[in-house]
Design a protein around this motif. Structure first.
Motif, PDB file in Angstrom:
ATOM      1  N   GLN A  11       0.828  -1.208   0.000  1.00 34.54           N
ATOM      2  CA  GLN A  11       0.000   0.000   0.000  1.00 34.54           C
ATOM      3  C   GLN A  11       0.865   1.263   0.000  1.00 34.54           C
ATOM      4  O   GLN A  11       0.594   2.213  -0.744  1.00 34.54           O
ATOM      5  N   ILE A  12       1.932   1.277   0.812  1.00 32.06           N
ATOM      6  CA  ILE A  12       2.784   2.469   0.911  1.00 32.06           C
ATOM      7  C   ILE A  12       3.549   2.697  -0.391  1.00 32.06           C
ATOM      8  O   ILE A  12       3.687   3.837  -0.843  1.00 32.06           O
ATOM      9  N   ILE A  13       4.049   1.616  -0.993  1.00 28.75           N
ATOM     10  CA  ILE A  13       4.777   1.748  -2.263  1.00 28.75           C
ATOM     11  C   ILE A  13       3.853   2.328  -3.337  1.00 28.75           C
ATOM     12  O   ILE A  13       4.263   3.169  -4.143  1.00 28.75           O
ATOM     13  N   GLU A  14       2.599   1.887  -3.348  1.00 27.76           N
ATOM     14  CA  GLU A  14       1.629   2.450  -4.299  1.00 27.76           C
ATOM     15  C   GLU A  14       1.463   3.951  -4.066  1.00 27.76           C
ATOM     16  O   GLU A  14       1.423   4.745  -5.016  1.00 27.76           O
ATOM     17  N   ASN A  15       1.369   4.343  -2.804  1.00 25.03           N
ATOM     18  CA  ASN A  15       1.210   5.764  -2.475  1.00 25.03           C
ATOM     19  C   ASN A  15       2.456   6.566  -2.843  1.00 25.03           C
ATOM     20  O   ASN A  15       2.352   7.720  -3.273  1.00 25.03           O
ATOM     21  N   ILE A  16       3.628   5.952  -2.672  1.00 24.56           N
ATOM     22  CA  ILE A  16       4.878   6.624  -3.043  1.00 24.56           C
ATOM     23  C   ILE A  16       4.895   6.886  -4.547  1.00 24.56           C
ATOM     24  O   ILE A  16       5.234   7.984  -4.999  1.00 24.56           O
ATOM     25  N   ASN A  17       4.536   5.877  -5.325  1.00 25.25           N
ATOM     26  CA  ASN A  17       4.533   6.035  -6.787  1.00 25.25           C
ATOM     27  C   ASN A  17       3.536   7.100  -7.240  1.00 25.25           C
ATOM     28  O   ASN A  17       3.811   7.867  -8.175  1.00 25.25           O
ATOM     29  N   VAL A  18       2.375   7.167  -6.573  1.00 17.64           N
ATOM     30  CA  VAL A  18       1.393   8.214  -6.888  1.00 17.64           C
ATOM     31  C   VAL A  18       1.971   9.586  -6.562  1.00 17.64           C
ATOM     32  O   VAL A  18       1.830  10.543  -7.336  1.00 17.64           O
ATOM     33  N   CYS A  19       2.660   9.671  -5.425  1.00 19.18           N
ATOM     34  CA  CYS A  19       3.264  10.944  -5.012  1.00 19.18           C
ATOM     35  C   CYS A  19       4.364  11.368  -5.984  1.00 19.18           C
ATOM     36  O   CYS A  19       4.489  12.556  -6.306  1.00 19.18           O
ATOM     37  N   ILE A  20       5.146  10.414  -6.462  1.00 18.50           N
ATOM     38  CA  ILE A  20       6.207  10.716  -7.427  1.00 18.50           C
ATOM     39  C   ILE A  20       5.600  11.251  -8.725  1.00 18.50           C
ATOM     40  O   ILE A  20       6.108  12.207  -9.326  1.00 18.50           O
ATOM     41  N   GLU A  21       4.493  10.647  -9.144  1.00 20.17           N
ATOM     42  CA  GLU A  21       3.812  11.127 -10.354  1.00 20.17           C
ATOM     43  C   GLU A  21       3.328  12.571 -10.168  1.00 20.17           C
ATOM     44  O   GLU A  21       3.448  13.392 -11.084  1.00 20.17           O
ATOM     45  N   LYS A  22       2.790  12.873  -8.998  1.00 20.94           N
ATOM     46  CA  LYS A  22       2.342  14.244  -8.711  1.00 20.94           C
ATOM     47  C   LYS A  22       3.524  15.199  -8.725  1.00 20.94           C
ATOM     48  O   LYS A  22       3.424  16.317  -9.242  1.00 20.94           O
ATOM     49  N   ASN A  23       4.647  14.757  -8.131  1.00 26.30           N
ATOM     50  CA  ASN A  23       5.857  15.565  -8.139  1.00 26.30           C
ATOM     51  C   ASN A  23       6.286  15.886  -9.562  1.00 26.30           C
ATOM     52  O   ASN A  23       6.536  17.041  -9.918  1.00 26.30           O
ATOM     53  N   ASN A  24       6.379  14.824 -10.377  1.00 27.56           N
ATOM     54  CA  ASN A  24       6.864  14.999 -11.755  1.00 27.56           C
ATOM     55  C   ASN A  24       5.948  15.909 -12.571  1.00 27.56           C
ATOM     56  O   ASN A  24       6.423  16.708 -13.384  1.00 27.56           O
ATOM     57  N   LEU A  25       4.642  15.766 -12.361  1.00 32.97           N
ATOM     58  CA  LEU A  25       3.687  16.607 -13.091  1.00 32.97           C
ATOM     59  C   LEU A  25       3.870  18.066 -12.716  1.00 32.97           C
ATOM     60  O   LEU A  25       3.903  18.944 -13.594  1.00 32.97           O
ATOM     61  N   TYR A  26       4.006  18.341 -11.429  1.00 38.39           N
ATOM     62  CA  TYR A  26       4.177  19.728 -10.989  1.00 38.39           C
ATOM     63  C   TYR A  26       5.531  20.285 -11.434  1.00 38.39           C
ATOM     64  O   TYR A  26       5.625  21.427 -11.897  1.00 38.39           O
TER      65      TYR A  26
END
Length: 408
Positions: A34-49
């Motif tokens: 679950q945490i790894i999934e959340n990390i990957n989502v956060c990385i995607e948000k980072n990259n988009l911004y």
């Protein structure tokens, strides 16, 4: 003595510790996924911004402004902030380790995004001030890209000393990880641009505000701890209910519900272990499974075994340490009952096997203490349609459970 038999079972400490360790390992695996999934989502948000930030534009505009602007305070601060922005963008964290280590990684990526947004807000604010100062000091209309940039209404910084700008900039830097950066920044901006105050008073007011902020921040719970509690809650909710529809916001409520669910999960695992051991012992004695059912509301597992053409053996075990063995009559295909006398005879035949079951369960660390052993008697005969009452490994979730979902 093979009428209904009621017993209490006790699990030896070593087996109980083993079950708890298995539960912890299962929850740990679930949390890591679950945490790894959340990390990957956060990385995607980072990259988009990050893809929307034009650092080169900032640097070009600063270079143009340097040719005209007399004071270096704004320019030096902007250059420092841009270096800090670049450094923050380059930060990467290895996605590995246990759930606690992964939570630190998740928190780091969340802080990275938050700090980047706050840095950009600060840079944009100073760029507006620089643009205002540039326009104020220029002597002729230079055709540069800087002039074409559309900024918001300028705020001109008038006669700010280097000392007060140093204090202000230092506080802004420490606020970069703040969740409510713009709200906090507005407090210091109001002091900074209040020209009725002298510099010494402004500095003292800024420092006093910042000390209050730090005290309030320290009083709050650590973000990694909040992430851990949410992760524990989601993993337990998924394990017990199969889904998670909402996570409580209140920390104390979160802790209480986690404690309750952990107790329930441990009870479930004990119940599953006992039911599995019963199945192994009955199988070793030659009994074949006719079906099973789990009644979640009663925290009860019922297992049915073929015994004869007239009867079956039902073993009911609860998570609370109760167990019952019962010889029940079968219903015929036309819905009628089989012979009561035949079922009573099967009760008498089952008596030796009951002692064998008790002995077999001891091998798995389960001790039975008899509470009530009813004798074979026709008055205890009851008939059950096993085919309709259960199907192999069927789970009946009758509990009116809470709806929970994880809100990212």
């Amino acid at each position: 003595m093979s009428g209904p038999k009621y017993s209490d079972y006790v699990l030896e400490r070593q087996r109980l510790l083993m079950i708890k360790a298995q539960l912890e390992a299962e929850l740990e695996r679930s949390k890591c996924v679950q945490i790894i999934e959340n990390i990957n989502v956060c990385i995607e948000k980072n990259n988009l911004y990050f893809s929307q930030i034009d650092i080169e534009k900032y640097e070009r505009n600063i270079s143009v402004a340097e040719e005209i602007v007399k004071t270096n305070i704004l320019i030096n601060e902007l250059k420092r902030l841009i270096i800090e922005l670049k450094t923050n963008l380059e930060k990467k964290y290895a996605i590995k380790g246990n759930s606690q280590e992964l939570l630190v990684v998740l928190n780091s990526y969340e802080r990275k995004l938050k700090k980047t947004k706050n840095l950009v807000l600060r840079i944009e604010d100073l760029m507006r001030e620089l643009n205002a100062e540039y326009n104020q000091q220029r002597q002729e209309n230079l055709e540069h890209e800087f002039e074409k940039v559309q900024w918001d209404a300028p705020t001109i910084t008038c006669n700010l000393s280097e000392n007060i700008m140093k204090v202000y900039s230092n506080i802004m830097e420490q606020l970069m990880d703040c969740e409510n950066f713009e709200i906090e920044k507005a407090k210091y901006d109001a002091i900074l641009h209040n020209h009725s105050l002298d510099d010494n008073y402004k500095i003292s007011q800024m420092k006093m505000n910042f000390e209050s902020y730090l005290i309030e921040k320290q009083a709050g719970i650590d973000n990694v701890e909040v992430l851990k509690l949410r992760s524990d809650y989601i993993a337990l909710s998924n394990l017990i209910y199969g889904e998670c529809l909402e996570v409580p916001e209140d920390i104390e409520c979160l802790k209480e519900e986690i404690a309750e669910m952990l107790t329930e999960a441990q009870g479930q695992k004990v119940g599953e272990y006992v039911a599995d051991c019963i199945d192994k012992v009955m199988s070793d004695l030659g009994y074949s499974v006719a079906g099973s059912e789990v009644l979640s509301a009663q925290k009860l597992t019922k297992q049915h075994y073929e015994y004869s053409s007239d009867s079956s053996i039902t073993v009911a075990s609860s998570e609370n340490g109760a167990m019952m063995f019962e010889v029940v009559g079968k219903k015929n295909k036309n819905g009628t009952n089989s012979s009561i006398a035949a079922v009573k005879a099967d009760m008498e035949r089952f008596c030796p096997d009951f002692q064998k079951v008790k002995k077999g369960l001891q091998q798995y660390g389960i001790s039975l203490t008899d509470k009530k052993l009813c004798p074979p008697d026709e008055k205890y005969v009851r008939f059950v349609d096993i085919n309709n009452a259960s199907s192999s490994n069927r789970r009946i979730t009758t509990r009116n459970r809470k709806k929970r979902m994880y809100n990212e």
